[in-house]
Design a protein around this motif. Structure first.
Motif, PDB file in Angstrom:
ATOM      1  N   ARG A  99       2.696  -2.866  -8.095  1.00 19.43           N
ATOM      2  CA  ARG A  99       2.179  -2.130  -9.142  1.00 19.43           C
ATOM      3  C   ARG A  99       0.664  -1.549  -8.971  1.00 19.43           C
ATOM      4  O   ARG A  99       0.430  -0.594  -9.110  1.00 19.43           O
ATOM      5  N   TYR A 100      -0.064  -2.671  -8.492  1.00 21.91           N
ATOM      6  CA  TYR A 100      -1.423  -2.106  -8.290  1.00 21.91           C
ATOM      7  C   TYR A 100      -1.681  -1.051  -6.968  1.00 21.91           C
ATOM      8  O   TYR A 100      -2.440  -0.272  -7.046  1.00 21.91           O
ATOM      9  N   ALA A 101      -0.653  -1.236  -5.937  1.00 25.83           N
ATOM     10  CA  ALA A 101      -0.703  -0.236  -4.795  1.00 25.83           C
ATOM     11  C   ALA A 101      -0.528   1.295  -5.531  1.00 25.83           C
ATOM     12  O   ALA A 101      -1.111   2.210  -4.884  1.00 25.83           O
ATOM     13  N   CYS A 102       0.234   1.199  -6.596  1.00 24.16           N
ATOM     14  CA  CYS A 102       0.270   2.649  -7.133  1.00 24.16           C
ATOM     15  C   CYS A 102      -0.754   3.167  -7.665  1.00 24.16           C
ATOM     16  O   CYS A 102      -1.030   4.464  -7.778  1.00 24.16           O
ATOM     17  N   ASP A 116       5.864   5.792  -9.892  1.00 21.91           N
ATOM     18  CA  ASP A 116       6.249   7.038 -10.805  1.00 21.91           C
ATOM     19  C   ASP A 116       6.277   8.336 -10.459  1.00 21.91           C
ATOM     20  O   ASP A 116       7.055   9.096 -10.623  1.00 21.91           O
ATOM     21  N   ASN A 117       5.048   8.575  -9.569  1.00 22.39           N
ATOM     22  CA  ASN A 117       4.867   9.829  -8.823  1.00 22.39           C
ATOM     23  C   ASN A 117       5.561  10.377  -7.618  1.00 22.39           C
ATOM     24  O   ASN A 117       5.421  11.118  -7.188  1.00 22.39           O
ATOM     25  N   GLY A 118       6.569   9.020  -7.040  1.00 17.88           N
ATOM     26  CA  GLY A 118       7.439   9.415  -6.036  1.00 17.88           C
ATOM     27  C   GLY A 118       6.715   8.827  -4.813  1.00 17.88           C
ATOM     28  O   GLY A 118       7.217   9.115  -3.819  1.00 17.88           O
ATOM     29  N   GLU A 119       5.408   8.363  -4.861  1.00 19.22           N
ATOM     30  CA  GLU A 119       4.886   7.962  -3.693  1.00 19.22           C
ATOM     31  C   GLU A 119       5.440   6.606  -3.098  1.00 19.22           C
ATOM     32  O   GLU A 119       5.522   5.652  -3.832  1.00 19.22           O
ATOM     33  N   PRO A 120       5.912   6.685  -1.927  1.00 21.91           N
ATOM     34  CA  PRO A 120       6.397   5.237  -1.483  1.00 21.91           C
ATOM     35  C   PRO A 120       5.470   4.222  -1.190  1.00 21.91           C
ATOM     36  O   PRO A 120       4.423   4.504  -0.723  1.00 21.91           O
ATOM     37  N   CYS A 156       0.701  -1.248   0.100  1.00 24.18           N
ATOM     38  CA  CYS A 156       0.005   0.055  -0.026  1.00 24.18           C
ATOM     39  C   CYS A 156       0.648   1.235   0.009  1.00 24.18           C
ATOM     40  O   CYS A 156       2.138   1.210   0.158  1.00 24.18           O
ATOM     41  N   GLN A 157       0.119   2.476  -0.259  1.00 23.80           N
ATOM     42  CA  GLN A 157       0.891   3.511  -0.320  1.00 23.80           C
ATOM     43  C   GLN A 157       1.140   4.008   1.317  1.00 23.80           C
ATOM     44  O   GLN A 157       0.038   4.069   1.902  1.00 23.80           O
ATOM     45  N   LEU A 158       2.556   4.578   1.481  1.00 20.81           N
ATOM     46  CA  LEU A 158       2.654   4.957   2.951  1.00 20.81           C
ATOM     47  C   LEU A 158       1.824   5.755   3.360  1.00 20.81           C
ATOM     48  O   LEU A 158       1.486   5.791   4.657  1.00 20.81           O
ATOM     49  N   ARG A 159       1.431   7.049   2.741  1.00 20.18           N
ATOM     50  CA  ARG A 159       0.404   8.065   3.113  1.00 20.18           C
ATOM     51  C   ARG A 159      -0.870   7.506   3.566  1.00 20.18           C
ATOM     52  O   ARG A 159      -1.320   8.242   4.471  1.00 20.18           O
ATOM     53  N   PHE A 160      -1.481   6.240   3.276  1.00 16.22           N
ATOM     54  CA  PHE A 160      -2.591   5.851   3.686  1.00 16.22           C
ATOM     55  C   PHE A 160      -2.299   4.905   4.731  1.00 16.22           C
ATOM     56  O   PHE A 160      -3.474   4.707   5.540  1.00 16.22           O
ATOM     57  N   TYR A 161      -1.311   4.396   5.208  1.00 13.70           N
ATOM     58  CA  TYR A 161      -0.958   3.589   6.187  1.00 13.70           C
ATOM     59  C   TYR A 161      -1.482   4.036   7.561  1.00 13.70           C
ATOM     60  O   TYR A 161      -0.958   5.125   7.817  1.00 13.70           O
TER      61      TYR A 161
END
Length: 99
Positions: free
Chosen positions: A59-62, A88-92, A38-43
Motif C-alpha cells: 500500500r505504501y509503495a503506491c 489503482d493507477n495501474g503502476e506495477p 516499490c514501483q517497478l518503474r523506479f527499480y
C-alpha cells in the motif's frame, strides 16, 4: 502461578539444550530477512546498489511518488524482484526479499 510454570517450561528446554542445538541457535542469530516493496518503474540496479521508492508494504509503495534516499546493497538481495500487483493507477509493484 500456572503462568510462571508455563513460562519456565518453555524456557528451560532451550536453556538446557545439548551442544548441537546450541550451535544451531548461534547460526540463526543475526539480521532477519526483510520484505520491501516499490514501483517497478523506479527499480534500478546501479554499481552494487538497488535504488527504488522502497516501502514497508504494498500500500505504501503506491503512495511514494519518487525514489527515496533508502538504498539497498545488491549483495543483500535474497530473491529477484517479483511483480505482486498494481496500484489503482495501474503502476506495477514489485517485492524484494533482502537482508
Amino acid at each position: 502461578m500456572r503462568q510462571w510454570l508455563l513460562a519456565a517450561g518453555l524456557i528451560l528446554p532451550v536453556a538446557y539444550s545439548s551442544g548441537e542445538n546450541s550451535v544451531l541457535l548461534l547460526e540463526v542469530e543475526g539480521d532477519s530477512p526483510t520484505l520491501s516493496f516499490c514501483q517497478l518503474r523506479f527499480y534500478e540496479e546501479d554499481e552494487g546498489r538497488l535504488l527504488c521508492n522502497w516501502a514497508v508494504d504494498f500500500r505504501y509503495a503506491c503512495f511514494v511518488p519518487y525514489p527515496r534516499n533508502k538504498i539497498l546493497q545488491a549483495g543483500s538481495k535474497i530473491t529477484e524482484p517479483v511483480v505482486v500487483g498494481e496500484c489503482d493507477n495501474g503502476e506495477p509493484i514489485i517485492k524484494l526479499l533482502h537482508y
